[in-house]
Structure formats: C-alpha cells, structure tokens
Design an enzyme around this catalytic site. Sequence first.
Site, PDB file in Angstrom:
ATOM      1  N   GLU A  91      31.263  20.496 -12.517  1.00 29.10           N
ATOM      2  CA  GLU A  91      30.309  21.566 -12.216  1.00 29.10           C
ATOM      3  C   GLU A  91      30.218  21.755 -10.708  1.00 29.10           C
ATOM      4  O   GLU A  91      29.337  22.453 -10.222  1.00 29.10           O
ATOM      5  CB  GLU A  91      28.954  21.265 -12.828  1.00 29.10           C
ATOM      6  CG  GLU A  91      28.353  19.948 -12.394  1.00 29.10           C
ATOM      7  CD  GLU A  91      26.991  19.723 -12.983  1.00 29.10           C
ATOM      8  OE1 GLU A  91      26.095  20.517 -12.701  1.00 29.10           O
ATOM      9  OE2 GLU A  91      26.827  18.744 -13.732  1.00 29.10           O
ATOM     10  N   CYS A 143      26.669  18.550 -16.784  1.00 33.18           N
ATOM     11  CA  CYS A 143      27.228  17.200 -16.920  1.00 33.18           C
ATOM     12  C   CYS A 143      27.898  16.966 -18.271  1.00 33.18           C
ATOM     13  O   CYS A 143      28.360  15.852 -18.550  1.00 33.18           O
ATOM     14  CB  CYS A 143      26.129  16.166 -16.724  1.00 33.18           C
ATOM     15  SG  CYS A 143      25.350  16.284 -15.137  1.00 33.18           S
ATOM     16  N   THR A 181      19.102  11.419  -5.901  1.00 32.77           N
ATOM     17  CA  THR A 181      19.919  11.347  -7.122  1.00 32.77           C
ATOM     18  C   THR A 181      21.258  12.061  -6.918  1.00 32.77           C
ATOM     19  O   THR A 181      21.841  12.561  -7.872  1.00 32.77           O
ATOM     20  CB  THR A 181      19.167  11.923  -8.348  1.00 32.77           C
ATOM     21  OG1 THR A 181      18.845  13.297  -8.098  1.00 32.77           O
ATOM     22  CG2 THR A 181      17.888  11.169  -8.632  1.00 32.77           C
ATOM     23  N   SER A 185      13.409  18.719 -16.288  1.00 32.03           N
ATOM     24  CA  SER A 185      14.751  18.217 -16.655  1.00 32.03           C
ATOM     25  C   SER A 185      14.643  16.848 -17.314  1.00 32.03           C
ATOM     26  O   SER A 185      15.337  16.559 -18.291  1.00 32.03           O
ATOM     27  CB  SER A 185      15.677  18.175 -15.430  1.00 32.03           C
ATOM     28  OG  SER A 185      15.318  17.146 -14.542  1.00 32.03           O
ATOM     29  N   HIS A 197      24.264   9.217 -20.149  1.00 34.67           N
ATOM     30  CA  HIS A 197      24.459   9.983 -18.921  1.00 34.67           C
ATOM     31  C   HIS A 197      23.367   9.516 -17.969  1.00 34.67           C
ATOM     32  O   HIS A 197      22.186   9.537 -18.332  1.00 34.67           O
ATOM     33  CB  HIS A 197      24.325  11.488 -19.213  1.00 34.67           C
ATOM     34  CG  HIS A 197      24.102  12.291 -17.968  1.00 34.67           C
ATOM     35  ND1 HIS A 197      24.988  12.254 -16.913  1.00 34.67           N
ATOM     36  CD2 HIS A 197      23.092  13.115 -17.573  1.00 34.67           C
ATOM     37  CE1 HIS A 197      24.538  13.036 -15.940  1.00 34.67           C
ATOM     38  NE2 HIS A 197      23.386  13.560 -16.311  1.00 34.67           N
ATOM     39  N   LYS A 238      14.392   4.886 -20.089  1.00 35.40           N
ATOM     40  CA  LYS A 238      13.281   5.591 -20.757  1.00 35.40           C
ATOM     41  C   LYS A 238      13.730   6.111 -22.119  1.00 35.40           C
ATOM     42  O   LYS A 238      12.989   6.043 -23.097  1.00 35.40           O
ATOM     43  CB  LYS A 238      12.813   6.770 -19.907  1.00 35.40           C
ATOM     44  CG  LYS A 238      12.027   6.380 -18.700  1.00 35.40           C
ATOM     45  CD  LYS A 238      11.472   7.637 -18.054  1.00 35.40           C
ATOM     46  CE  LYS A 238      10.766   7.297 -16.764  1.00 35.40           C
ATOM     47  NZ  LYS A 238      10.249   8.463 -16.088  1.00 35.40           N
ATOM     48  N   SER A 263      22.610  19.735 -18.295  1.00 36.29           N
ATOM     49  CA  SER A 263      21.486  20.655 -18.131  1.00 36.29           C
ATOM     50  C   SER A 263      21.858  22.063 -18.507  1.00 36.29           C
ATOM     51  O   SER A 263      23.020  22.473 -18.389  1.00 36.29           O
ATOM     52  CB  SER A 263      21.014  20.637 -16.682  1.00 36.29           C
ATOM     53  OG  SER A 263      20.249  19.494 -16.445  1.00 36.29           O
TER      54      SER A 263
END
Length: 389
Positions: free
Chosen positions: A79, A111, A152, A201, A233, A242, A307
């Site tokens: 991307e 991604c 990030t 996101s 990912h 999480k 995304s």
Amino acid sequence: MKIGIDKIGFYIPQYYVDMNKLAEARGVEPEKLTIGIGQEKMAIAPITQDPVTLAANAALQILDDESLEKIDFVMFGTESGIDQSKSAGVYVHQLLGLRPDARTIEMKQACYGATAAIQLAKGHIALNPESKVLVLASDIARYGLHTAGEVTQGAGAVALIISANPRIMALDDISAYLTKDIMDFWRPTYSDVAFVDGKFSNEQYLAFFGQVWKEYKEKSGLSIADFEAICYHLPYTKIGLKALRTILEEGSTDVQEKLKDNYHISTLYGRKVGNIYTASLYLSLLSLLDQKELEAGARIGLFSYGSGAVGEFFSGILQSNYRDFLKIDHHTNLFNNRTELSVSKYEMVFEESLPTDGSSVDVDTTNDPAPICLTGINEHMRQYTNKNK
Ligand code: HMG
C-alpha cells in the site's frame, strides 16, 4: 493436494530508532510506547530503500535454481507502492532475473494485500501443481513526524513462495473473510502519509477479528483448543494481545497459557520493526517459527486486517522438519547488524525524498549493505541496482 508456504524470506533496512528516545523527544512517558503500544524499535528506510528494493532483498534469500525455474506468478502486496500504474512486482521480476513467461501484478487492500495474494496463489497452484508463486509483501509505513501514528511506523518486507507440497506450512482450505466500507485509515493519491482515525481503527480491528473468528469456527467446526498459536497483523504489538484476550476464555487454563506464550514469541520481531503493513502478519508468523520449535502437525491461526476494511481468519498446519527451511541465522544477522539513528537523524532521513519535477538525482548506495538498492531517479523513472550482478 497440500498447498502452502514453502519458503519465507525477510528484509529490514539498516536503520532503526529506539522508542525510549523517541518518547523522550516527543514528551511522552517511554512506557506508553514500550508497554502501552508495545514497541521497542522502529525500522527506518534510507532513501536507497523503497518498497521495491525491500521486497527484492527479502526474495533474494529464498530464491534458488528450482524456484527461479518454477515461479510463473509474482504478486506484490503493498500500500506504499511507487507508481499508480506500473506494478512494483515488475521491477522486482527484473531485478531478480525471474523467467519472462511469468504473470506479475500488484495487489492493494491496505495491510490485507499479501493475504489476498496468498489466497489467489492457492487457486493458481491448484490448477498448476508444478508452478510456484512468489508473494511479496513490502511497505514503508508513514504517518508523519509528531503525529499520533508516528510511533507505529516501520519499514520492511516478507517474501513467500507458495507451492504444492510446501515445506513449512500447508494452508487449510477453510477461511472466513469480511469486507466493510469504513474510513479508519486511508491514503489519498496526493499524500505520502496516511490519514487515520486511530481509536476507530482499533475498534474496527477488534470487531473484524470477532466476526471472522466466529465465522471461521462455524465453518470449520474447530475451536480455540485446536490452535497451537494465533498470529496477528501487528500495527503495534499491544493490539494483537487485545484481540487474543477477547477469545481466551473459550479455552482451558492450559490453552490460554500456551496461546499467550506463543503470542508473545510471535511479537518479538514486530516489536523491533514496527508496522510493515502488508508484511506485518507474516513477520509475526516468522517470529514464532524462527524462535520456537513447534511440533509438526500443529495448527497456526492467522488474522489478517487491512483498513478500509477487509479482514480474514485462516490457518495452516506446520510440516515435518519445517525449521530446516527457515533462514534463522540470516534473520538474526539482519537484526544484529542494524545501526541506531538519533531522533534528529531519523527526522532528516524521514524528510528526504526524490524530486518529483523530472530532474535527475543519483543517491549514494555505498553505505547501504543491501544487495539491491535504489540508485536515483531520471526523468521520473526510478533507477535500481543489484550489486550482486
Ligand atoms: P494514542 O492516542 O497516542 O495512544 O494512539 P493512547 O492514548 O490510546 O495510548 C495507547 C496505550 O498506551 C493505551 O493503552 C494507554 O493506556 C497506554 P490501552 O488503553 O489501549 O490498552 N499508556 C501507557 N501504558 C503504560 N505506561 C504509560 C502509558 N501511557 C499510556 N505511561 C494509536 C495510539 C495506536 C491509536 C495511534 O498510534 C495510531 O493512530 N496509530 C495508527 C493506527 C493503528 O495502528 N491502528 C491499529 C488498527 S488499524 C490496522 O491495524 C490497519 C493498519 O495497519 C493500516 C492498514 O491496514 O493498512 C494501521
């Protein structure tokens, strides 16, 4: 017929910035980045590396005479591609000297691109069992200096050879996928940095995981206890944890401990690289495979999220002696031979760019240890070299 991952190559650029020092420079507590986000180092690409060269350097590690002869399909998931028209894969095809009668394309869905490529590769191999497909996943993640997303960022590539009778991991037939038109992260064609709604996101990543995990279980009849590990990912390593936590209670205490331990191992590389978009999930897988000896026959789950958004949960079975086919020493050397950049030097490297007005520029590749480098631009055409040739 078993179809899956026969080889995995990996490449990161020579530079990184330490997250403790970045935290200090940005006026935040280091623990926010090292614990709250879960990142230690962020890979930085010099001007001599772009998504094409990173992918080509990753692929160099896994090419031998047999693969050079059999690869007849190249799919490049990215991307952060360098051209709106020409596929980044075509440059790599030339740089690696692949056979001319191959099909070469670029795949884009944030991604998720490389996962789409792997699924298409399965179809190609099913029809052409003698073929091999080269799947490239390569990105430079850029949000911009002093943005919330800055911590990030990352840069790197993973190259995979997909074939029949794979030596590393046979992919299961069943997978679950989902598409929803959302604006959690995007990059308009006029911008060289991504736009992101960070909190949204994260919510969507977790919601997609919940949905595809549920659907995968329904389709396959499998449960959490059937997995040795789940790789995610990883835009940053905390988020996969999480996601994992949302399903842990489905398993016994032993299953929970095993999945948490293996999750941690799958994040060790990503913690030192950052987000490499399309390649990130496959870096998690590589981290796990390189650093833990798992039993042949173990099932690994994979959660891919791109995304915009597309998500998929799929899985694979480790093959006998799979570790014999990994380039563990090479990967260790890549990490050990990196050079740390100060925050101010990182900012200078980040701001460096090639001209967009058609003028010609040569860039010096002497300090770049990569075999394949960008050497400049001439009349809007990027120039590359393979120092090994
Ligand atoms: P932020 O606002 O800087 O951070 O954004 P925060 O305030 O949300 O804090 C982050 C965490 O640090 C929190 O933990 C804090 O509590 C903790 P959480 O509540 O989430 O568990 N924290 C601390 N922990 C320990 N000690 C401390 C401390 N202080 C705070 N002292 C955000 C963070 C990730 C949103 C931002 O960096 C961002 O926008 N990143 C880019 C977007 C992104 O990565 N999204 C992930 C999901 S979308 C995705 O994966 C797709 C993507 O890869 C793109 C693609 O598909 O192409 C991004």
